[in-house]
Design a protein around this motif. Structure first.
Motif, PDB file in Angstrom:
ATOM      1  N   SER A  77       0.850  -1.191   0.000  1.00 32.22           N
ATOM      2  CA  SER A  77       0.000   0.000   0.000  1.00 32.22           C
ATOM      3  C   SER A  77       0.884   1.238   0.000  1.00 32.22           C
ATOM      4  CB  SER A  77      -0.939   0.003   1.213  1.00 32.22           C
ATOM      5  OG  SER A  77      -0.219   0.189   2.416  1.00 32.22           O
ATOM      6  N   LEU A  78       0.512   2.204  -0.824  1.00 38.85           N
ATOM      7  CA  LEU A  78       1.289   3.429  -0.976  1.00 38.85           C
ATOM      8  C   LEU A  78       0.430   4.638  -0.648  1.00 38.85           C
ATOM      9  CD1 LEU A  78       3.038   2.653  -4.396  1.00 38.85           C
ATOM     10  CD2 LEU A  78       3.977   2.321  -2.100  1.00 38.85           C
ATOM     11  N   SER A  79       1.076   5.696  -0.206  1.00 34.22           N
ATOM     12  CA  SER A  79       0.378   6.952   0.064  1.00 34.22           C
ATOM     13  C   SER A  79       0.100   7.646  -1.263  1.00 34.22           C
ATOM     14  CB  SER A  79       1.225   7.842   0.977  1.00 34.22           C
ATOM     15  OG  SER A  79       0.572   9.070   1.208  1.00 34.22           O
ATOM     16  N   ALA A  80      -1.098   7.418  -1.796  1.00 30.57           N
ATOM     17  CA  ALA A  80      -1.436   7.954  -3.114  1.00 30.57           C
ATOM     18  C   ALA A  80      -1.508   9.473  -3.109  1.00 30.57           C
ATOM     19  CB  ALA A  80      -2.765   7.364  -3.585  1.00 30.57           C
ATOM     20  N   VAL A  81      -1.818  10.064  -1.965  1.00 28.00           N
ATOM     21  CA  VAL A  81      -1.915  11.523  -1.899  1.00 28.00           C
ATOM     22  C   VAL A  81      -0.558  12.150  -2.188  1.00 28.00           C
ATOM     23  CG1 VAL A  81      -2.577  13.486  -0.472  1.00 28.00           C
ATOM     24  CG2 VAL A  81      -3.765  11.305  -0.202  1.00 28.00           C
ATOM     25  N   ALA A  82       0.502  11.565  -1.628  1.00 29.42           N
ATOM     26  CA  ALA A  82       1.844  12.094  -1.869  1.00 29.42           C
ATOM     27  C   ALA A  82       2.230  11.972  -3.335  1.00 29.42           C
ATOM     28  CB  ALA A  82       2.855  11.363  -0.988  1.00 29.42           C
ATOM     29  N   LEU A  83       1.814  10.885  -3.990  1.00 28.61           N
ATOM     30  CA  LEU A  83       2.133  10.702  -5.404  1.00 28.61           C
ATOM     31  C   LEU A  83       1.283  11.595  -6.295  1.00 28.61           C
ATOM     32  CD1 LEU A  83       2.429   6.807  -5.461  1.00 28.61           C
ATOM     33  CD2 LEU A  83       4.298   8.458  -5.547  1.00 28.61           C
ATOM     34  N   LEU A  84       0.076  11.887  -5.861  1.00 27.32           N
ATOM     35  CA  LEU A  84      -0.820  12.742  -6.649  1.00 27.32           C
ATOM     36  C   LEU A  84      -0.348  14.186  -6.669  1.00 27.32           C
ATOM     37  CD1 LEU A  84      -3.666  13.145  -8.079  1.00 27.32           C
ATOM     38  CD2 LEU A  84      -4.530  13.648  -5.797  1.00 27.32           C
ATOM     39  N   CYS A  85       0.238  14.623  -5.568  1.00 30.73           N
ATOM     40  CA  CYS A  85       0.490  16.052  -5.378  1.00 30.73           C
ATOM     41  C   CYS A  85       1.835  16.531  -5.906  1.00 30.73           C
ATOM     42  CB  CYS A  85       0.376  16.391  -3.895  1.00 30.73           C
ATOM     43  SG  CYS A  85      -1.272  16.105  -3.221  1.00 30.73           S
ATOM     44  N   GLY A  86       2.596  15.691  -6.569  1.00 29.51           N
ATOM     45  CA  GLY A  86       3.865  16.160  -7.110  1.00 29.51           C
ATOM     46  C   GLY A  86       4.912  16.308  -6.025  1.00 29.51           C
ATOM     47  N   ASN A  87       5.693  17.376  -6.093  1.00 27.63           N
ATOM     48  CA  ASN A  87       6.773  17.574  -5.131  1.00 27.63           C
ATOM     49  C   ASN A  87       6.217  17.960  -3.766  1.00 27.63           C
ATOM     50  OD1 ASN A  87       8.761  17.073  -7.059  1.00 27.63           O
ATOM     51  ND2 ASN A  87       8.745  19.206  -7.751  1.00 27.63           N
ATOM     52  N   ASN A  88       6.524  17.151  -2.764  1.00 34.10           N
ATOM     53  CA  ASN A  88       6.136  17.428  -1.386  1.00 34.10           C
ATOM     54  C   ASN A  88       7.071  16.651  -0.476  1.00 34.10           C
ATOM     55  OD1 ASN A  88       4.694  14.703  -0.686  1.00 34.10           O
ATOM     56  ND2 ASN A  88       3.799  15.353  -2.645  1.00 34.10           N
ATOM     57  N   GLU A  89       7.004  16.923   0.815  1.00 33.36           N
ATOM     58  CA  GLU A  89       7.965  16.335   1.740  1.00 33.36           C
ATOM     59  C   GLU A  89       7.748  14.845   1.972  1.00 33.36           C
ATOM     60  OE1 GLU A  89       7.507  17.817   5.769  1.00 33.36           O
ATOM     61  OE2 GLU A  89       5.621  18.758   5.211  1.00 33.36           O
ATOM     62  N   LEU A  90       6.643  14.281   1.489  1.00 29.66           N
ATOM     63  CA  LEU A  90       6.384  12.855   1.664  1.00 29.66           C
ATOM     64  C   LEU A  90       6.761  12.030   0.437  1.00 29.66           C
ATOM     65  CD1 LEU A  90       2.912  12.807   3.443  1.00 29.66           C
ATOM     66  CD2 LEU A  90       5.080  12.051   4.395  1.00 29.66           C
ATOM     67  N   ARG A  91       6.833  12.659  -0.714  1.00 28.75           N
ATOM     68  CA  ARG A  91       7.007  11.905  -1.954  1.00 28.75           C
ATOM     69  C   ARG A  91       8.303  11.093  -1.949  1.00 28.75           C
ATOM     70  NH1 ARG A  91       4.661  12.386  -7.130  1.00 28.75           N
ATOM     71  NH2 ARG A  91       5.900  11.325  -8.718  1.00 28.75           N
ATOM     72  N   PHE A  92       9.388  11.672  -1.463  1.00 29.00           N
ATOM     73  CA  PHE A  92      10.660  10.957  -1.452  1.00 29.00           C
ATOM     74  C   PHE A  92      10.566   9.696  -0.594  1.00 29.00           C
ATOM     75  CE2 PHE A  92      14.910  10.270   0.472  1.00 29.00           C
ATOM     76  CZ  PHE A  92      15.595   9.919  -0.690  1.00 29.00           C
ATOM     77  N   SER A  93       9.870   9.784   0.547  1.00 28.55           N
ATOM     78  CA  SER A  93       9.713   8.611   1.416  1.00 28.55           C
ATOM     79  C   SER A  93       8.901   7.523   0.727  1.00 28.55           C
ATOM     80  CB  SER A  93       9.039   9.019   2.732  1.00 28.55           C
ATOM     81  OG  SER A  93       9.829   9.944   3.444  1.00 28.55           O
ATOM     82  N   VAL A  94       7.861   7.922  -0.022  1.00 27.68           N
ATOM     83  CA  VAL A  94       7.050   6.941  -0.745  1.00 27.68           C
ATOM     84  C   VAL A  94       7.874   6.280  -1.847  1.00 27.68           C
ATOM     85  CG1 VAL A  94       4.996   6.627  -2.176  1.00 27.68           C
ATOM     86  CG2 VAL A  94       4.915   8.170  -0.220  1.00 27.68           C
ATOM     87  N   GLU A  95       8.676   7.062  -2.551  1.00 28.39           N
ATOM     88  CA  GLU A  95       9.513   6.497  -3.608  1.00 28.39           C
ATOM     89  C   GLU A  95      10.553   5.537  -3.032  1.00 28.39           C
ATOM     90  OE1 GLU A  95      11.026   9.896  -5.634  1.00 28.39           O
ATOM     91  OE2 GLU A  95       9.213  10.162  -6.858  1.00 28.39           O
TER      92      GLU A  95
END
Length: 297
Positions: free
Chosen positions: A176-194
């Motif tokens: 399961s992935l945090s889809a909100v972080a992936l939807l929103c482009g650059n944000n402080e959570l995206r790197f952690s999800v990647e």
């Protein structure tokens, strides 16, 4: 001789209420044809994993009014109880938005939402449970906070600080992935999800290599965030995990991979042809990244 109905009115009213209560709390299923799947669908194996998926509970916690306490919570809890006894699922997956406005709540009120969530689940608390975070749980793009997401994730089973999780049931893996972080482009959570995507991709590649070399595919190299002890089920092993997201993947990814238009979409717009109207989907580049890295089922 005229018959007076007035003495029977209370009985009729109570009977009607009982019939309505039974109807509104009884789960119903509607089969929606899925494209690209040959018919007829094979019969279910008795050992197949049965998972119940729900979403958008939109609980209010301590902000619930009298009507919610008296009616909505009661019927929601009764619905879960009847679903449990009728469908007899092995696991419950909640695909986001357990809270109506959790991202705007102080922590003390958010705790009341978690308690309310546990109350309405009823018998499902005895089953394996996994919750995916939605935009109402952690906020929209301009409201995302790594600290807040970490605080919420610690109060739900199997999630890391970025709101992602991975687990295994028999020979089937789930991510399961945090889809909100992936939807929103650059944000402080995206790197952690990647980082989660890359870690899971590497794990599956190593498992495939070990199986190709004659190793046991059930002998996992490492533990996921949590792992359920489960019976060996009839589902054959695939090339990747079952992917759990609050927002759907972009349907145009196939066209882009096959030489079609690869214009970037902004992640918004009507998607799907099923019974639900969806207003968000992951951007094309995020969808392609997930497919290339995880090769989900």
């Amino acid at each position: 001789m005229a018959v007076s109905w007035k003495p029977l009115l209370p009985l009729i009213a109570v009977s009607s209420l009982l019939v309505y209560e039974e109807w509104v709390s009884t789960p119903s299923c509607k089969t929606t044809p899925t494209p690209n799947i040959p018919e007829p669908i094979p019969e279910h194996h008795p050992d197949d994993l049965k998972v119940m998926l729900v979403a958008d509970l939109l609980l209010l916690g301590s902000d619930s009014g009298y009507f919610n306490h008296l009616f909505r919570d009661y019927y929601l809890s009764k619905f879960f109880t009847k679903s449990f006894h009728t469908l007899k699922p092995d696991m419950l997956l909640v695909l986001g938005d357990i809270s109506a406005r959790g991202h705007n709540l102080p922590k003390t009120k958010y705790v009341s939402v978690i308690h309310q969530f546990h109350r309405v689940l009823g018998p499902f608390l005895g089953l394996p449970l996994h919750v995916v975070l939605g935009d109402r749980d952690i906020g929209e793009c301009d409201e995302l906070s790594a600290e807040s997401v970490s605080w919420v994730s610690r109060r739900l089973p199997g999630l890391d600080s970025a709101g992602c999780g991975a687990f295994e049931i028999g020979n089937v893996s789930f991510v399961s992935l945090s889809a909100v972080a992936l939807l929103c482009g650059n944000n402080e959570l995206r790197f952690s999800v990647e980082k989660v995507v890359e870690r899971e991709s590497m794990d599956f590649q190593m498992e495939r290599e070990r199986v190709n070399e004659g190793g046991d595919e059930n002998d996992r190299l490492g533990k996921r965030v949590y792992e359920f002890g489960w019976r060996k089920n009839a589902m054959s092993s695939g090339s990747g995990p079952v992917l759990l997201l609050h927002f759907p993947l972009n349907r145009n990814v196939n066209a882009a991979n096959n030489g079609g238009s690869s214009s970037r979409l902004d992640g918004r717009g009507a998607v799907g042809t099923g019974p639900y109207k969806l207003s968000h989907k992951l951007p094309l580049n995020a969808t392609e990244y997930i497919f290339q890295a995880l090769k989900p089922r």
